[in-house]
Design a protein around this motif. Structure first.
Motif, PDB file in Angstrom:
ATOM      1  N   PRO A 192       0.705  -1.299  -0.045  1.00 26.82           N
ATOM      2  CA  PRO A 192       0.061  -0.093  -0.061  1.00 26.82           C
ATOM      3  C   PRO A 192       0.834   1.265   0.088  1.00 26.82           C
ATOM      4  N   SER A 193       2.134   1.263   0.373  1.00 24.84           N
ATOM      5  CA  SER A 193       3.095   2.333   0.440  1.00 24.84           C
ATOM      6  C   SER A 193       3.950   2.487  -0.569  1.00 24.84           C
ATOM      7  N   LEU A 194       4.298   1.607  -1.294  1.00 22.58           N
ATOM      8  CA  LEU A 194       5.373   1.564  -2.186  1.00 22.58           C
ATOM      9  C   LEU A 194       5.304   2.763  -3.332  1.00 22.58           C
ATOM     10  N   LYS A 195       6.423   3.284  -3.565  1.00 26.78           N
ATOM     11  CA  LYS A 195       6.364   4.701  -4.415  1.00 26.78           C
ATOM     12  C   LYS A 195       7.341   4.391  -5.671  1.00 26.78           C
ATOM     13  N   PRO A 238      -0.877   0.773  -5.139  1.00 32.49           N
ATOM     14  CA  PRO A 238      -1.738   1.971  -5.492  1.00 32.49           C
ATOM     15  C   PRO A 238      -0.927   3.436  -5.217  1.00 32.49           C
ATOM     16  N   SER A 239       0.310   3.316  -4.488  1.00 33.93           N
ATOM     17  CA  SER A 239       0.807   4.528  -4.168  1.00 33.93           C
ATOM     18  C   SER A 239       1.967   4.771  -5.008  1.00 33.93           C
ATOM     19  N   LEU A 240       2.194   3.867  -5.998  1.00 30.47           N
ATOM     20  CA  LEU A 240       3.348   3.873  -6.928  1.00 30.47           C
ATOM     21  C   LEU A 240       3.705   5.131  -7.706  1.00 30.47           C
ATOM     22  N   SER A 241       4.893   5.812  -7.808  1.00 29.66           N
ATOM     23  CA  SER A 241       5.215   7.026  -8.731  1.00 29.66           C
ATOM     24  C   SER A 241       5.994   6.355  -9.554  1.00 29.66           C
ATOM     25  N   PHE A 242       6.777   5.706  -9.782  1.00 27.06           N
ATOM     26  CA  PHE A 242       8.223   5.119 -10.450  1.00 27.06           C
ATOM     27  C   PHE A 242       7.905   3.601 -10.850  1.00 27.06           C
ATOM     28  N   LEU A 243       7.854   3.245 -11.917  1.00 29.42           N
ATOM     29  CA  LEU A 243       7.696   1.819 -12.291  1.00 29.42           C
ATOM     30  C   LEU A 243       8.879   1.339 -13.454  1.00 29.42           C
ATOM     31  N   GLU A 244       9.636   0.302 -13.282  1.00 28.49           N
ATOM     32  CA  GLU A 244      10.464   0.049 -14.419  1.00 28.49           C
ATOM     33  C   GLU A 244      10.511  -1.644 -14.165  1.00 28.49           C
ATOM     34  N   LEU A 245       9.972  -1.889 -15.558  1.00 27.75           N
ATOM     35  CA  LEU A 245       9.778  -3.527 -15.545  1.00 27.75           C
ATOM     36  C   LEU A 245      10.472  -3.622 -17.085  1.00 27.75           C
ATOM     37  N   ALA A 289       4.071 -11.611 -18.760  1.00 29.28           N
ATOM     38  CA  ALA A 289       3.783 -10.305 -18.374  1.00 29.28           C
ATOM     39  C   ALA A 289       2.988 -10.061 -17.174  1.00 29.28           C
ATOM     40  N   PRO A 290       3.200  -9.301 -16.063  1.00 28.31           N
ATOM     41  CA  PRO A 290       2.418  -9.160 -15.029  1.00 28.31           C
ATOM     42  C   PRO A 290       1.277  -8.264 -15.311  1.00 28.31           C
ATOM     43  N   PHE A 291       0.138  -8.630 -14.521  1.00 22.03           N
ATOM     44  CA  PHE A 291      -0.863  -7.719 -14.637  1.00 22.03           C
ATOM     45  C   PHE A 291      -0.720  -6.590 -13.806  1.00 22.03           C
ATOM     46  N   LEU A 292      -0.874  -5.321 -14.340  1.00 21.10           N
ATOM     47  CA  LEU A 292      -0.995  -4.344 -13.670  1.00 21.10           C
ATOM     48  C   LEU A 292      -2.101  -3.731 -13.099  1.00 21.10           C
ATOM     49  N   GLU A 293      -2.077  -3.483 -11.858  1.00 20.72           N
ATOM     50  CA  GLU A 293      -3.488  -2.943 -11.405  1.00 20.72           C
ATOM     51  C   GLU A 293      -3.359  -1.260 -11.440  1.00 20.72           C
ATOM     52  N   ASP A 294      -4.446  -0.561 -11.027  1.00 19.27           N
ATOM     53  CA  ASP A 294      -4.555   0.799 -11.354  1.00 19.27           C
ATOM     54  C   ASP A 294      -3.421   1.470 -10.532  1.00 19.27           C
ATOM     55  N   MET A 295      -2.572   2.411 -10.742  1.00 14.56           N
ATOM     56  CA  MET A 295      -1.585   3.313 -10.347  1.00 14.56           C
ATOM     57  C   MET A 295      -2.019   4.705 -10.478  1.00 14.56           C
ATOM     58  N   ASP A 354      -2.655   6.523 -15.842  1.00 14.42           N
ATOM     59  CA  ASP A 354      -2.424   7.894 -15.300  1.00 14.42           C
ATOM     60  C   ASP A 354      -1.241   8.254 -15.338  1.00 14.42           C
ATOM     61  N   ALA A 355      -0.110   7.664 -15.884  1.00 12.85           N
ATOM     62  CA  ALA A 355       1.428   8.111 -16.087  1.00 12.85           C
ATOM     63  C   ALA A 355       1.648   9.635 -16.727  1.00 12.85           C
ATOM     64  N   THR A 356       2.586  10.169 -16.467  1.00 12.51           N
ATOM     65  CA  THR A 356       2.821  11.489 -17.243  1.00 12.51           C
ATOM     66  C   THR A 356       3.837  11.238 -18.299  1.00 12.51           C
ATOM     67  N   ASN A 357       4.616  10.222 -17.858  1.00  4.96           N
ATOM     68  CA  ASN A 357       5.989   9.976 -18.897  1.00  4.96           C
ATOM     69  C   ASN A 357       6.193   8.511 -19.135  1.00  4.96           C
ATOM     70  N   LEU A 358       5.918   7.848 -20.261  1.00  3.44           N
ATOM     71  CA  LEU A 358       5.911   6.513 -20.577  1.00  3.44           C
ATOM     72  C   LEU A 358       7.063   6.042 -21.517  1.00  3.44           C
ATOM     73  N   GLU A 359       7.606   4.848 -21.392  1.00  5.13           N
ATOM     74  CA  GLU A 359       8.517   4.445 -22.363  1.00  5.13           C
ATOM     75  C   GLU A 359       8.036   3.031 -22.554  1.00  5.13           C
ATOM     76  N   PHE A 360       7.916   2.593 -23.856  1.00  4.28           N
ATOM     77  CA  PHE A 360       7.163   1.160 -24.245  1.00  4.28           C
ATOM     78  C   PHE A 360       8.296   0.555 -25.527  1.00  4.28           C
TER      79      PHE A 360
END
Length: 433
Positions: A180-183, A203-210, A217-223, A275-281
């Motif tokens: 619940p707290s991971l950023k 749900p508290s994540l602000s940065f993700l690197e996969l 591939a993992p299923f990503l719930e709402d962030m 809901d991301a501001t910056n994305l790299e695919f």
């Protein structure tokens, strides 16, 4: 040396000035050393005899195995006092005997958690961690490397201070990773072993690197507060890839594509990143998970910058157009083409493009990176322009084999006669910006 000589040495600046330092400063200096070296300082002088016992940092990095370190670690933890730990690092280069070593390592982990460690790093090749949850109200950062981890260990609901999790080259056998707290979350070169997709609930994540995930591939719930995400999928050992022209939608006999829907109709990656501001695919052509997700493509209402590499290439650029039509506030788009055309990029579109152009009034610049300005570049620019992106906003960065870069602005298409070229599909006019 006589008493008078010692006194003269001290007065002349030759005394033990380090021992005169305050405990906090002395421990800070020692925290940069390996714990084994710190323990040895106990023989230097009476002042140093017990200093190591209350060190706020444990740094155990050894070239041998966990088995060879049992005696040292047992004595270390037995004789050390229970003073709080700021950071702890366990790194063992040699392969571990998982069955024999697991109880010891898990005991060490529980010990440092009882000492209220804030930053914990654990790298042990081929070690299976016990399937029990981590419980700590103090732990803020956890880094795991080359471990086998299971579901309950990755349930961080009892770690309400945890803000950063890094996993590198781990084997993940879990239905869910939750906190619940991971950023900040970084998962690099990890193998998802489960046949069902591992769900990531942060749900508290602000940065993700996969990066280069193996398996499914993992299923990503709402962030909802996500700011930046980078997802890299390569065809090597990825189960969400197929070399068929219609990859992802082959007959039931295809071992790669069969069962990709997991008996549900859901968006695997893109919805969680909406809901991301910056994305790299970034993905190879044969990886179909992004194109599959476009069937349920969300609207990226906060997206400002977008980087796409390789996977979006196709004859009609339908995947690219579709994602742009769902990014109304995009300001910067960067596209990087593969070095050579890929025949598998002719996959069919499984979504209907809207006739309207994208809301390009917010788009300030489009950067196209390529090795050669060929037919693919010509068709790409023409597609973007036909959907409302002015040519003046399109920059081309050409990189040659020596990695030199040349920048151009695409200003229009001209007839072959004016261009003087041999390929009518490549007739264009470029100028330096």
């Amino acid at each position: 040396m006589s008493h008078e000589s010692k006194k003269a040495a001290v007065e002349g600046g030759g005394g033990d000035r380090i021992s005169a330092l305050p405990d906090t400063l002395l421990q800070h200096v020692l925290s940069f050393l390996q714990t084994e070296e710190v323990v040895r300082t106990c023989v230097l002088a009476r002042r140093w005899r017990h200093t190591w016992k209350s060190m706020p940092v444990l740094r155990v990095t050894r070239g041998d195995s966990v088995t060879d370190s049992h005696m040292f670690m047992d004595h270390l933890l037995l004789l050390r006092d229970r003073s709080p730990l700021e950071a702890c690092m366990f790194k063992f280069s040699a392969y571990s005997d998982s069955i024999y070593d697991m109880p010891f390592v898990n005991l060490w982990i529980r010990y440092v958690l009882l000492c209220q460690v804030r930053v914990l790093t654990l790298h042990v090749s081929r070690l299976e961690l016990i399937d029990l949850p981590v419980v700590s109200g103090i732990l803020t950062t956890l880094e795991l490397g080359r471990l086998s981890v299971y579901g309950r260990f990755l349930d961080f609901s009892s770690c309400l201070a945890l803000e950063e999790l890094k996993m590198t080259k781990c084997t993940i056998s879990a239905d869910k990773i939750s906190s619940p707290s991971l950023k900040r979350l970084s998962i690099c070169e990890c193998n998802f072993e489960s046949n069902a997709r591992t769900r990531i609930s942060v749900p508290s994540l602000s940065f993700l690197e996969l990066i280069d995930a193996k398996g499914r591939a993992p299923f990503l719930e709402d962030m909802p507060v996500l700011v930046t995400a980078k997802v890299v999928m390569s065809g090597y050992n990825c189960k969400d890839c197929c070399h068929s022209i219609n990859h992802g939608y082959c007959p039931i006999s295809c071992p790669h594509c069969y069962g990709i829907d997991d008996d549900t109709v859901e968006c695997v990656l893109l919805k969680g990143l909406a809901d991301a501001t910056n994305l790299e695919f970034i993905a190879d052509h044969e990886v179909f998970i992004f194109k599959r997700d476009l069937r349920w493509c969300p609207t990226f209402t906060k997206l400002k910058t977008l980087l796409l590499i390789r996977w979006f290439e196709s004859a009609d650029h339908s995947a690219l157009i579709w994602i742009l039509q769902h990014s109304p506030f995009l300001e910067k788009l960067t596209l990087e083409l593969s070095k050579k055309p890929d025949s598998s990029a002719q996959s069919r579109a499984i979504y209907n493009l809207m006739e309207k152009p994208f809301a390009s009034e917010n788009l300030k610049t489009v950067e196209v990176k390529c090795q050669d300005i060929d037919q693919r570049v010509h068709k790409l620019i023409k597609s973007l322009n036909s959907y409302g992106i002015p040519l003046q906003k399109i920059n081309i960065q050409q990189t040659n084999e020596s990695d030199e870069c040349f920048n151009f602005v695409w200003t229009g298409f001209i007839p072959e006669q004016s261009y003087g070229g041999s390929d009518p599909e490549l007739s264009m006019y470029l100028r330096s910006p």
